[in-house]
Design an enzyme around this catalytic site. Structure first.
Site: not given
Length: 313
Positions: A6-8, A11, A26, A119
């Site tokens: 994702g944008s983060f 993982v 992660k 979330d």
């Protein structure tokens, strides 16, 4: 093997040296702004306490380089609740009640520690090798949310957003109970209670102004529970108020045995295949090769390291 992205960051399935255990690693690229610094620290702090509840993904370690933050978590299965629903269209009621009860315990634990997940969705709920749920991804949590305190940031997948989020009203842990209601409906019927096919704006109208719609054949207890969870007024929403464990929907649940993992799961996923394990990330980790890996003692991004919570790791 990549477990998620994702944008983060991403993982990865990773292996620990001198052991056959596998973990989820992660990797988060650090950004020089206060919001991202606070978000990473909140996730790391939440992972410190996850070992106290069997229905949360257990954090094992947190560390960083100058450029990246690394969070190490248990990883027994790659099967998410979304994968299970997608493969079966809808789940049997015994499974729905079992997974829902475990989710109740997990959410109540987080909220008792002043943490709002923000979330919650089927993608962020894994199923362990023994068939128990594991809430994952604490990247959007809000910490230190005491009773009466309200939050303002609008975050999370819009399909699971509560009315107060769409209306940009201050909110609290009630948003997690709304998301739980959406997930429960999806497990039981294979469908969302509000049509999301016309986009976020129309969904916002449905969520804030219309009643949820359920598939025919849903039991009276299930309908009643869903209506109490999908209550538009967060002050009246079950979970935020009332005793959800005593709801007739959960009459078959023996809560003490459930929390002690003494109730066998009606479903167990397949484990990692040999092909999955061949693609395991073994490093070396980027921070070991990063010539700038030394972190200045006054670096505002320093994460407090914590030891492996299980000596067998």
């Amino acid at each position: 093997m990549e477990l998620g992205a994702g944008s983060f960051g991403k993982v990865m399935l990773a292996s620990l040296t001198k052991t056959t255990k596998h973990v989820a690693l992660k990797i988060i690229k650090k950004k020089d702004n206060p919001y991202d610094q606070k978000r990473i620290k909140a996730e790391a702090q939440t992972l410190k306490i996850t070992g106290e509840c069997p229905f949360l993904c257990k954090g094992l370690a947190a560390f960083q380089s100058q450029l990246h933050a690394y969070l190490v978590m248990e990883c027994e299965s790659k099967t998410s609740l979304w994968d299970l629903i997608h493969s079966k269209e809808k789940l049997g009621m015994e499974t729905v009640i079992f997974f829902s009860a475990e989710l109740v315990v997990g959410l109540q634990f987080l909220h008792s520690r002043g943490i709002v997940h923000r979330d919650l969705k089927p993608d962020n709920i894994l199923i362990s090798k023994d068939g128990h749920i594991k809430i994952v991804d604490f990247g959007l949590v809000a910490e230190d949310v005491s009773k009466g305190m309200k939050l303002k940031a609008v975050v999370g997948n819009f399909k699971y957003r509560a009315p107060e989020l769409f209306m940009r009203d201050p909110y609290d842990a009630g948003v997690d109970w709304w998301a739980f209601g959406i997930i429960l409906c999806l497990m039981a019927t294979g469908q969302l209670p509000f049509d999301d096919l016309s986009g976020m704006n129309y969904l916002a109208y449905l969520v804030t102004s219309t009643k949820p719609r359920y598939e025919k054949g849903l039991s009276r207890d299930a309908r009643r529970l869903l209506n109490e969870l999908l209550e538009k007024d967060p002050e009246k929403r079950l979970g935020t108020t009332g005793d959800i464990r005593s709801h007739p929907f959960f009459r078959s649940i023996k809560w003490a045995e459930l929390e002690s993992l003494k109730v066998p799961s009606p479903f167990k996923p397949e484990g990692f295949s040999p092909e999955d394990l061949k693609a395991t990330y073994t490093g070396p980790l980027p921070f070991l090769e990063d010539p700038k890996s030394e972190v200045p003692p006054d670096d505002p991004m320093v994460l407090q390291e914590f030891s492996y919570v299980n000596s067998s790791w």
